[in-house]
Every structure is written in C-alpha cells, then in structure tokens.
Design a protein around this motif. Structure first.
Motif, PDB file in Angstrom:
ATOM      1  N   MET A   1       0.499  -1.120   0.030  1.00 31.10           N
ATOM      2  CA  MET A   1      -0.407  -0.185  -0.063  1.00 31.10           C
ATOM      3  C   MET A   1       0.804   0.934  -0.303  1.00 31.10           C
ATOM      4  N   GLN A   2       1.722   1.330   0.576  1.00 28.67           N
ATOM      5  CA  GLN A   2       2.723   2.159   0.783  1.00 28.67           C
ATOM      6  C   GLN A   2       3.709   2.595  -0.537  1.00 28.67           C
ATOM      7  N   ALA A   3       3.948   1.406  -1.380  1.00 31.15           N
ATOM      8  CA  ALA A   3       4.479   1.554  -2.322  1.00 31.15           C
ATOM      9  C   ALA A   3       3.532   2.452  -3.620  1.00 31.15           C
ATOM     10  N   ILE A   4       2.731   1.870  -3.630  1.00 34.32           N
ATOM     11  CA  ILE A   4       1.412   2.269  -4.167  1.00 34.32           C
ATOM     12  C   ILE A   4       0.929   4.303  -4.007  1.00 34.32           C
ATOM     13  N   PHE A   5       0.589   4.424  -2.714  1.00 38.05           N
ATOM     14  CA  PHE A   5       1.051   5.429  -2.251  1.00 38.05           C
ATOM     15  C   PHE A   5       2.627   6.621  -2.526  1.00 38.05           C
ATOM     16  N   THR A   6       2.969   6.145  -2.108  1.00 40.98           N
ATOM     17  CA  THR A   6       4.245   7.244  -3.134  1.00 40.98           C
ATOM     18  C   THR A   6       4.864   7.499  -4.533  1.00 40.98           C
ATOM     19  N   ALA A   7       4.016   6.364  -5.452  1.00 36.12           N
ATOM     20  CA  ALA A   7       4.327   6.751  -6.524  1.00 36.12           C
ATOM     21  C   ALA A   7       3.239   7.645  -7.202  1.00 36.12           C
ATOM     22  N   ASN A   8       1.956   7.308  -6.351  1.00 34.41           N
ATOM     23  CA  ASN A   8       1.259   8.480  -6.324  1.00 34.41           C
ATOM     24  C   ASN A   8       1.492   9.403  -6.427  1.00 34.41           C
ATOM     25  N   LEU A   9       2.021  10.102  -4.974  1.00 40.43           N
ATOM     26  CA  LEU A   9       3.030  11.122  -4.858  1.00 40.43           C
ATOM     27  C   LEU A   9       3.676  11.748  -5.667  1.00 40.43           C
ATOM     28  N   MET A  10       4.594  10.932  -6.169  1.00 36.01           N
ATOM     29  CA  MET A  10       6.237  11.085  -7.654  1.00 36.01           C
ATOM     30  C   MET A  10       5.041  11.719  -8.095  1.00 36.01           C
ATOM     31  N   ILE A  11       4.130  10.823  -8.783  1.00 39.66           N
ATOM     32  CA  ILE A  11       3.685  11.576  -9.632  1.00 39.66           C
ATOM     33  C   ILE A  11       2.707  12.719  -9.921  1.00 39.66           C
ATOM     34  N   MET A  12       2.294  13.243  -8.855  1.00 41.72           N
ATOM     35  CA  MET A  12       2.034  14.562  -8.056  1.00 41.72           C
ATOM     36  C   MET A  12       2.753  15.741  -8.618  1.00 41.72           C
ATOM     37  N   MET A  13       4.615  15.125  -7.676  1.00 39.27           N
ATOM     38  CA  MET A  13       4.925  16.314  -7.791  1.00 39.27           C
ATOM     39  C   MET A  13       5.683  16.195  -9.746  1.00 39.27           C
ATOM     40  N   ILE A  14       5.583  15.384  -9.982  1.00 40.54           N
ATOM     41  CA  ILE A  14       6.506  15.609 -11.790  1.00 40.54           C
ATOM     42  C   ILE A  14       5.404  16.099 -12.587  1.00 40.54           C
TER      43      ILE A  14
ATOM     44  N   CYS B   1       7.364   2.615   3.730  1.00 41.44           N
ATOM     45  CA  CYS B   1       7.556   2.023   3.412  1.00 41.44           C
ATOM     46  C   CYS B   1       8.964   1.116   3.156  1.00 41.44           C
ATOM     47  N   ILE B   2       9.860   0.688   2.916  1.00 42.72           N
ATOM     48  CA  ILE B   2      11.200   1.387   3.538  1.00 42.72           C
ATOM     49  C   ILE B   2      10.532  -0.014   4.746  1.00 42.72           C
ATOM     50  N   TYR B   3      10.688   0.832   6.128  1.00 43.04           N
ATOM     51  CA  TYR B   3      10.663   0.223   7.260  1.00 43.04           C
ATOM     52  C   TYR B   3       9.426  -0.970   7.331  1.00 43.04           C
ATOM     53  N   MET B   4       8.346  -1.248   6.523  1.00 43.65           N
ATOM     54  CA  MET B   4       6.922  -1.868   7.004  1.00 43.65           C
ATOM     55  C   MET B   4       8.295  -3.162   5.641  1.00 43.65           C
ATOM     56  N   ALA B   5       8.647  -2.762   5.043  1.00 50.40           N
ATOM     57  CA  ALA B   5       9.449  -4.299   4.104  1.00 50.40           C
ATOM     58  C   ALA B   5      10.746  -5.158   4.260  1.00 50.40           C
ATOM     59  N   ILE B   6      11.273  -4.218   5.771  1.00 51.08           N
ATOM     60  CA  ILE B   6      12.169  -4.607   6.624  1.00 51.08           C
ATOM     61  C   ILE B   6      11.352  -6.094   7.748  1.00 51.08           C
ATOM     62  N   SER B   7      10.302  -4.716   8.048  1.00 49.75           N
ATOM     63  CA  SER B   7       9.715  -5.546   8.845  1.00 49.75           C
ATOM     64  C   SER B   7       9.088  -7.213   8.307  1.00 49.75           C
ATOM     65  N   HIS B   8       8.458  -6.970   7.938  1.00 47.55           N
ATOM     66  CA  HIS B   8       7.439  -8.307   7.045  1.00 47.55           C
ATOM     67  C   HIS B   8       8.984  -9.307   7.143  1.00 47.55           C
ATOM     68  N   LEU B   9      10.484  -8.735   6.170  1.00 49.57           N
ATOM     69  CA  LEU B   9      10.860  -9.717   6.360  1.00 49.57           C
ATOM     70  C   LEU B   9      11.033 -10.968   7.521  1.00 49.57           C
TER      71      LEU B   9
END
Length: 469
Positions: free
Chosen positions: A314-327, A412-420
């Motif tokens: 979910m975090q990856a989706i939000f981050t990609a969305n915000l990057m589009i807003m910036m671009i 997003c990075i934190y949650m991915a590491i947490s999952h692993l």
C-alpha cells in the motif's frame, strides 16, 4: 406465522451480521454528531457574521484547537481509567454541544477561544481516541474489523451529506447562521443519544491482567502508586516488538492523514488560485473513504496473510502516486492525489486499528488509542513547525508534497524490512490460515459455511498475533 417468524429471524441475523453488537447505535451516534453543514464555513462565519478579522481567526482563535486537542488526547487515557468510557464520552458530547452554543451566542474573542478549547476536548473523545477504544470493549474480538469499518463509514457519509447539503443550502440563499442552527439540532440529538450508549461490562468479558490484582490492592495507596502500576502495564503493552511496529505504522499513517487533510487545500490554492472545486474534491475523498472503510472488512484476511508486506504494498502505491503529483504539477494530479491518499490511508488505518486491537486486552484499549494518537499529533505538530520554518509562500505546496513522499517512502522501506523480519516468527503468515482450514476440515464444513470459514480463519490467524494477555 412460522414463515413470518423465520423471516424476522433471518432479517435480525442479517442485521447482526452487518452491525455486530451495538454498532448500529454507534453508527447513528457518529452520524448525528458529525452532521454539521456549518463546519466547512466556520472561518467565513467568524469573519462575516461575528466580525473578527482573518488575522484574529488564524492567529488568535484557531490555534487554541490544536493546543487543546493535543493536551486533551494525552489526558484522555487517565480520564477513562478514573471515570470510565461512558462518562468521558458524555462529557465530550456536551463539549460538542457547548461548541455550537458558543458559536451562535458568543461574540467576544475570549468566547471564541473558549469555543476552540471545548471543541478540542470534544475531538479527544471522538472515534480516533476514546470512542475507538470504547468500541473494542463492546464487541467480541472477531468483530473488531467490522465495527471499525462500519462506524468509520457512517462518519464519512455524515460528513459528505452535511458538507454537500450545506453547500447547496448556501447556493439557495440560506444564511451561515441558519447552518449553525441546523448543526446545533443534530449535535443535540447526538447528545441525547449518548445517554443510551451501553457501558462496558468488564466482569463478563475482560481477560486477566497480570497487574489487575496488584492494582486493586494498591488503589487506596494513592494516585502515585496507581500510576506506577499503570506504567508497568504500559511497558508490558509495548514490550512485544510486533505490536510496537504496528503502533509505529499507526502513528506515521495518522500523521500523513492529518497532514494531508490540513494542507491539501493549500496545495490546491498554490496550483489553482481561482478554482472552486475544492469542496467537491473533499466530497469525493469522503465517498471513497467510506468505501475504503467497508472494503477493509473484505481485505482483513488477505492483510493478515500478507502481514507487514500488506502495508509495504500500500505504501508503494501511495509513494508512486505522490511522485506523479510532483512530476506533473497540475490541479488534476493534485486533486486525484489528495483523494487517493485520504481514502487509501483510511483503508490502511481501519485494518491497522483492528490488528492492534487484537494484541491488547479490554482495559488497555484506552492506553493504545491514547498513546498512539498523542504520538501522531506530536509528530504532526513537529512537521507543521518544520514546514513553517523552511517553507516559502511560492513553493510551500510543493514542500508539503515532498515531505509526504519522503516520509511515506521511509515508511515503505521500514514495513518491508519488518515483514521480512516477521517471516521468521510466522506472524500474519499463511501458516495460520492453514491451521484455520485444518480446523474447518476437521469440523466437516461445507461450501455453504463460507462465512463461518472466514471467521475461523481470522480467529486462527489472530491467535498467532503477539499475545501478552
């Protein structure tokens, strides 16, 4: 007669499935206290009707809400422990009613400041703090996700109907004062309904707390010793690393949600000063947030299976969305980004609330909601101060989006590491689903028992959540 009785029983069963326990009453209560068509127009009302200047409103009146909300949220947990959930909620509801009366009949600056103080206290007893903890005390753990979702959906539907209805009434010539009176009526109805809210019955449902007997013996020794016992309980609550990580997700997600809600219109104004679509964008965010709240019910099992990876996706989706807003710095990218972030994080928060609730017991729910929300508000205040110090009027909106993107990428990075990390302990993993399915096979369940299968699966996976009760 038998057929009619069967129909009545089936209707009641369906209603109980949709609204477990007293959740229908909670939905009506939340709908009434949040149905305030005057809410989006408080600032114009204070300027045009009460005669205050914009500088007075923004500098001398509104800041009192922020200060009071933070302080009252921090004090909400001790208040619940001393007076109980229902009395605290009743007090908060009367504060809402007092807010409406002060808006209508107050005229001085001090009265408007008092209005913001009591409104801040009222917010501290709302759905994200005291009332959220109260709901978990009133239903079985298997219903946590459902009650969180339906009550949040009721709140968003109320906000949608009241804001759009208020806008339509203004276009038809209704005065701002009339909108204030309508809000007073609905909040008064919610206040009356609050008296019928049931009180938690811990003697029937509370699980054993290792500190409970000690606390009962030491209450007479005074508040200092009582506070020491409660502090021991809090340390025990956050001692378990998986719950601590879920709470960190709660805090950071709430921070992004508050920040987006507070500064979304600033971003719109920076990119389109002459637009009149902001109200409709907010309405779209309410609609999708209500749908997202209900969607959380159906995503509960997949979220438990994926564990912390669900949050990472979910975090990856939000981050990609915000990057589009910036671009692509256009109004449409800003509007769509605001709607996606607000509704998407509502989905994440609904699931996170329920998962955290399964890790604690009844008398600790107020600590969970109070501490996590207080930390979220503190982090929000810190980011607001940072933006004010380093931002400038031209790039202010873009600076806000940059902060969003950086914070959410780190999350997003934190949650991915947490999952692993959690894969080694099998928390939230498919293994738990397999245990649930094995239990169902042993019971010889059929295809017609899909709802029962879902409940068994959820129960099985919840039993493998970090348990310290």
């Amino acid at each position: 007669m038998e057929a009619e009785s069967t129909r009545d029983g089936g209707w009641k069963a369906r209603m109980e499935k949709i609204f477990p326990g007293p959740s229908l009453l909670f939905c009506i209560y939340q709908f009434l206290i949040n149905f305030k068509p005057s809410e989006p127009h408080v600032a114009p009302y204070l300027v045009d009707v009460k005669g205050f200047t914009n500088q007075q409103v923004n500098r001398d009146i509104f800041p009192y809400l922020t200060y009071t909300y933070f302080t009252a949220t921090a004090l909400s947990t001790p208040a619940v422990q001393i007076f109980g959930y229902k009395w605290v909620i009743l007090f908060g509801t009367f504060c809402r009613l007092s807010t409406r009366l002060l808006l209508l009949y107050g005229n001085t600056l001090s009265e408007m400041q008092l209005m913001q103080v009591v409104y801040g206290i009222a917010n501290a007893t709302d759905l994200n703090v005291v009332f959220g903890a109260y709901m978990f005390c009133m239903v079985d753990p298997i219903c946590f996700q459902q009650i969180v979702s339906v009550v949040h959906a009721a709140k968003f539907v109320s906000e949608l109907l009241s804001s759009e209805g208020g806008q339509i009434m203004l276009h038809l010539g209704t005065s701002l004062t009339s909108l204030m009176y309508i809000s007073l009526v609905t909040v008064s109805m919610g206040t009356a309904l609050a008296f019928f809210l049931p009180s938690p019955q811990y003697d029937k449902r509370e699980l054993r707390d290792p500190y409970k007997e000690e606390e009962a013996q030491l209450l007479h020794a005074g508040m200092v010793r009582w506070g020491h016992v409660k502090w021991s309980s809090i340390r025990q609550l956050y001692k378990h690393f998986p719950l601590l990580k879920l709470s960190i997700i709660w805090v950071l997600a709430s921070n992004v949600y508050y920040f987006t809600d507070n500064y979304g219109t600033v971003l719109f104004q920076a990119r389109g000063p002459n637009t009149d679509m902001n109200g409709h964008v907010g309405a779209a965010a309410c609609v999708l947030s209500a749908f997202a709240s209900i969607l959380a019910i159906y995503l509960e099992v997949p979220a438990l299976r994926l564990g912390f990876m669900f949050y990472a996706i979910m975090q990856a989706i939000f981050t990609a969305n915000l990057m589009i807003m910036m671009i692509f710095p256009t109004l449409w990218s800003s509007w769509s980004g605001f709607v996606v972030v607000m509704s998407g994080w509502q989905l994440v928060l609904c699931i996170n609330y329920a998962q955290c609730g399964h890790c604690v017991e009844n008398d600790m729910y107020s600590f969970l909601f109070g501490i996590n929300t207080t930390c979220a508000l503190a982090l929000t205040s810190l980011f607001q101060l940072t933006i004010q110090l380093i931002g400038n009027p031209i790039n202010f909106g873009f600076g806000v989006v940059t902060v969003y993107s950086g914070l959410m990428t780190l999350l997003c990075i934190y949650m991915a590491i947490s999952h692993l990390w959690e894969r080694g302990s099998f928390t939230f993993e498919h293994t738990h689903a397999e245990v649930g399915y094995s239990a169902m096979q042993a019971l010889g369940s059929s295809e017609e028992d899909e709802d029962v299968q879902d409940e068994l699966e959820i129960t099985s996976m919840h039993q493998h959540l970090p348990d310290h009760r």
